[in-house]
Motif scaffolding. Sequence first.
Motif, mmCIF file in Angstrom:
data_model
loop_
_atom_site.group_PDB
_atom_site.id
_atom_site.type_symbol
_atom_site.label_atom_id
_atom_site.label_comp_id
_atom_site.label_asym_id
_atom_site.label_seq_id
_atom_site.Cartn_x
_atom_site.Cartn_y
_atom_site.Cartn_z
ATOM 1 N N CYS A 113 0.661 -1.482 0.206
ATOM 2 C CA CYS A 113 -0.215 0.272 -0.053
ATOM 3 C C CYS A 113 0.589 1.247 -0.067
ATOM 4 O O CYS A 113 0.707 2.179 -0.318
ATOM 5 N N LEU A 114 1.643 1.305 0.474
ATOM 6 C CA LEU A 114 2.835 2.376 1.274
ATOM 7 C C LEU A 114 3.696 2.641 -0.126
ATOM 8 O O LEU A 114 3.448 3.845 -0.584
ATOM 9 N N HIS A 115 4.134 1.633 -0.898
ATOM 10 C CA HIS A 115 5.030 1.770 -2.303
ATOM 11 C C HIS A 115 4.038 2.440 -3.677
ATOM 12 O O HIS A 115 4.143 2.894 -4.158
ATOM 13 N N GLY A 116 2.542 1.481 -3.543
ATOM 14 C CA GLY A 116 1.290 1.738 -4.580
ATOM 15 C C GLY A 116 1.343 3.289 -3.984
ATOM 16 O O GLY A 116 1.137 3.920 -5.312
ATOM 17 N N LEU A 117 1.179 4.132 -2.950
ATOM 18 C CA LEU A 117 0.922 5.188 -3.271
ATOM 19 C C LEU A 117 1.969 6.299 -3.440
ATOM 20 O O LEU A 117 1.461 7.188 -3.984
ATOM 21 N N ARG A 118 3.019 5.618 -2.431
ATOM 22 C CA ARG A 118 3.749 6.668 -3.720
ATOM 23 C C ARG A 118 4.337 6.899 -5.074
ATOM 24 O O ARG A 118 4.856 8.088 -5.550
ATOM 25 N N ALA A 119 4.579 5.171 -5.798
ATOM 26 C CA ALA A 119 4.113 5.234 -7.045
ATOM 27 C C ALA A 119 2.925 6.385 -7.990
ATOM 28 O O ALA A 119 3.724 7.235 -8.705
ATOM 29 N N ARG A 120 2.081 6.145 -7.239
ATOM 30 C CA ARG A 120 0.906 6.653 -7.996
ATOM 31 C C ARG A 120 0.939 8.430 -7.368
ATOM 32 O O ARG A 120 0.977 9.176 -8.687
ATOM 33 N N LEU A 121 1.262 8.435 -6.707
ATOM 34 C CA LEU A 121 1.685 10.235 -6.442
ATOM 35 C C LEU A 121 2.619 10.596 -6.981
ATOM 36 O O LEU A 121 2.878 11.919 -7.569
ATOM 37 N N CYS A 122 3.781 10.022 -7.147
ATOM 38 C CA CYS A 122 5.171 10.649 -7.872
ATOM 39 C C CYS A 122 4.872 9.909 -9.278
ATOM 40 O O CYS A 122 5.450 10.299 -10.286
ATOM 41 N N ASP A 123 3.405 9.198 -10.047
ATOM 42 C CA ASP A 123 3.798 8.880 -11.445
ATOM 43 C C ASP A 123 4.444 8.113 -12.118
ATOM 44 O O ASP A 123 4.920 8.277 -13.046
ATOM 45 N N ASP A 124 4.937 7.377 -11.074
ATOM 46 C CA ASP A 124 6.326 6.333 -11.169
ATOM 47 C C ASP A 124 5.933 5.256 -11.185
ATOM 48 O O ASP A 124 6.237 4.258 -10.631
ATOM 49 N N ILE A 125 4.520 4.555 -11.752
ATOM 50 C CA ILE A 125 4.216 3.287 -10.960
ATOM 51 C C ILE A 125 5.348 1.477 -11.800
ATOM 52 O O ILE A 125 5.539 1.165 -11.265
ATOM 53 N N ASP A 126 6.562 2.327 -13.307
ATOM 54 C CA ASP A 126 6.747 1.771 -13.576
ATOM 55 C C ASP A 126 8.363 1.266 -12.513
ATOM 56 O O ASP A 126 9.182 0.185 -12.824
ATOM 57 N N ALA A 127 8.625 2.264 -11.722
ATOM 58 C CA ALA A 127 9.792 1.720 -11.670
ATOM 59 C C ALA A 127 9.671 1.038 -9.749
ATOM 60 O O ALA A 127 10.530 0.468 -9.739
ATOM 61 N N LEU A 128 8.147 0.600 -9.179
ATOM 62 C CA LEU A 128 8.352 0.040 -8.576
ATOM 63 C C LEU A 128 9.062 -1.862 -9.064
ATOM 64 O O LEU A 128 9.551 -1.906 -8.242
ATOM 65 N N ASP A 129 8.885 -1.951 -10.576
ATOM 66 C CA ASP A 129 9.487 -3.519 -10.522
ATOM 67 C C ASP A 129 10.912 -3.009 -10.161
ATOM 68 O O ASP A 129 12.192 -4.475 -10.501
#
Length: 56
Positions: A14-30
């Motif tokens: 949840c925390l990583h998903g929220l951060r990725a959404r706020l930064c518009d950097d979903i691809d960085a999760l991988d």
Amino acid sequence: MAETDEQRLFTEACLHGLRARLCDDIDALDSYLPPHVAALARKVAGALEVPQPAHV
């Protein structure tokens, strides 16, 4: 103990998903998360996406 691990995994995703959404950097999760955490974080980020109103 397994329930605690599942709750921790979900909270982390949840925390990583929220951060990725706020930064518009979903691809960085991988790039920095284990695959199972990245997959959950992507689901969270997807759920947080704000739908745009339809233009009529």
